[in-house]
Design an enzyme around this catalytic site. Structure first.
Site, PDB file in Angstrom:
ATOM      1  N   ILE A 121      59.469  71.838  38.490  1.00 18.38           N
ATOM      2  CA  ILE A 121      58.155  71.005  38.873  1.00 18.38           C
ATOM      3  C   ILE A 121      58.224  69.759  38.100  1.00 18.38           C
ATOM      4  O   ILE A 121      58.042  69.770  36.821  1.00 18.38           O
ATOM      5  CB  ILE A 121      57.195  71.744  38.635  1.00 18.38           C
ATOM      6  N   GLU A 122      58.378  68.549  38.832  1.00 17.70           N
ATOM      7  CA  GLU A 122      58.439  67.319  38.175  1.00 17.70           C
ATOM      8  C   GLU A 122      57.065  66.671  38.496  1.00 17.70           C
ATOM      9  O   GLU A 122      56.628  66.579  39.614  1.00 17.70           O
ATOM     10  CB  GLU A 122      59.306  66.483  38.737  1.00 17.70           C
TER      11      GLU A 122
END
Length: 128
Positions: A121-122
């Protein structure tokens, strides 16, 4: 004119639905939504993430729905330093960052975390 305008929703396949709920509502601060026959989703802006539990996915589904196969980038509604402070307050480890990356429309500054199924998850802010 392009045929596709925007993403409406995507589907994440998880192992532990309670851990997934905690991550997306508490760490990512998305809104939990229920729909249909007991299905859940996490809403943010005009999009949502629908949830499938491994072994009891809804049809139709992806050919190989597996937990941990996604790499998603979200643009934050607050400065990235606030995101970092929130992650630290929640004791959620940052895998990498902050780093500069190339986003869909402009440069972004990002941190990376993993959800309970190890999806990458960025979380990013747009750079001026």
């Amino acid at each position: 004119m392009a045929m596709i305008d925007h993403l409406d929703h995507l589907v994440v396949t998880c192992v532990d639905v309670e851990a997934t709920k905690r991550f997306y509502t508490e760490v990512m601060q998305m809104r939990l939504e229920t729909f249909g026959a007991g299905r859940i989703a996490f809403r943010f802006g005009n999009q949502k993430i629908n949830v499938h539990v491994r072994g009891s996915e809804f049809e139709p589904k992806a050919h190989l729905p597996v937990p941990g196969a996604l790499d998603l980038c979200f643009i934050a509604s607050v400065p990235l330093d606030d995101v970092i402070a929130h992650l630290k307050a929640r004791h959620w480890p940052i895998v990498e960052g902050p780093v500069e990356r190339t986003g869909a429309t402009q440069k972004i500054r990002s941190v990376y975390v993993r959800d309970p199924d190890l999806n990458l998850i960025e979380i990013s802010e747009l750079m001026g």
